[in-house]
Design an enzyme around this catalytic site. Structure first.
Site, PDB file in Angstrom:
ATOM      1  CB  CYS A  11      25.100 -22.457  10.433  1.00 33.21           C
ATOM      2  SG  CYS A  11      24.608 -22.181   8.705  1.00 33.21           S
ATOM      3  CG  HIS A  49      27.314 -26.711   9.395  1.00 36.42           C
ATOM      4  ND1 HIS A  49      26.335 -26.716  10.358  1.00 36.42           N
ATOM      5  CD2 HIS A  49      26.855 -25.962   8.373  1.00 36.42           C
ATOM      6  CE1 HIS A  49      25.303 -26.002   9.937  1.00 36.42           C
ATOM      7  NE2 HIS A  49      25.597 -25.535   8.729  1.00 36.42           N
ATOM      8  CD  GLU A  82      27.332 -28.755  13.081  1.00 34.18           C
ATOM      9  OE1 GLU A  82      26.257 -28.457  12.532  1.00 34.18           O
ATOM     10  OE2 GLU A  82      28.385 -28.109  12.883  1.00 34.18           O
TER      11      GLU A  82
END
Length: 251
Positions: A89, A177, A179
């Site tokens: 990001c 994202h 994660e």
């Protein structure tokens, strides 16, 4: 034991599901949290790789947030030393900026779940190829970047052309994202200071839809992201090849 340097910008944006994978590989993690220590002056010299996480600030804020200039210098150091870099990001935007690409506000934000479309190069990539040709990923961003010169585009969405790129063979920028898990997403959705972003008129869905999608999509994303992260961690400890980069304004 290899050591990885991780740049964190706010407590709400941690390493997430990547954290246990790094530790399982036997790597030590050195966090630099610039929200807590904006004057920190880290260097990459003693580390074998760099991960730069997301945050609410933007590349254009570097004159008000001096730590962004510090991060740009360290990213550049890591690239020059041929060490693996993963930007997520904001981290991807900083990496793109170091490589000379413009970073700008996007015409509409992406918040929630969007179908990631891998390019032919992305499908063949050792890391991004683990995600599958088209899979829903979680997004939270209002800025985008151009593809840096010499980089390979790996993914796009219908609403944002630049979603992932690789520069060289060990530097990755991911706008989305990978994660996140369901509890982390809920933490973001519940933050009072995120309410205005979630009500943006250009968003095609609301919070309830994002929560519904999260129930169905967070676990499958985590299963796909794990081998992708493992592929990135395979780069840590490989013999580094130093490269030459043009000098930038933060040097």
């Amino acid at each position: 034991m290899s050591r990885l340097l991780v740049f964190q910008h706010v407590a709400a944006e941690p390493l997430g599901t990547l954290d246990p994978l790094i530790r399982r590989r036997g790597h030590r993690i050195r966090f630099v949290n610039f929200d807590r220590d904006p004057e920190a002056q880290p260097t990459i010299d003693r580390y074998r790789g760099l991960v730069v996480l997301g945050g609410p600030m933007n590349v254009e804020d570097q004159h008000e947030r001096a730590h962004l200039r510090t991060e740009l210098r360290v990213i550049e150091q890591a690239l020059r030393q041929g060490k693996p870099v993963l930007g997520i990001c904001l981290g991807a935007q900083l990496l793109a900026h170091v490589l000379g690409a413009p970073v700008r506000r996007h015409d509409r934000p992406e918040i929630g779940w969007y179908d990631l479309q891998l390019t032919p190069a992305g499908r063949d990539d050792p890391m991004l190829g683990k995600l599958g040709a088209a899979t829903p990923v979680f997004q939270w961003h209002g800025y985008t970047f151009d593809l840096p010169d010499g980089a390979v585009q790996l993914a796009r969405t219908d609403s944002c052309e630049q979603q992932a790129f690789r520069w060289g063979d060990n530097a990755y920028g991911l706008q989305f994202h990978p994660e996140v898990d369901a509890p982390l997403i809920e933490r973001w959705l519940a933050k009072p200071d995120h309410a205005d972003e979630l009500c943006h008129p250009a968003l095609p869905h609301g919070v309830d839809t994002i929560r519904e999608h999260t129930r169905d999509r967070a676990a499958p994303l985590q299963r796909l992201a794990e081998p992708a992260f493992e592929a990135f961690l395979d780069l840590v400890g490989r013999p580094a090849r130093r490269v030459v980069l043009p000098s930038r304004e933060w040097a």
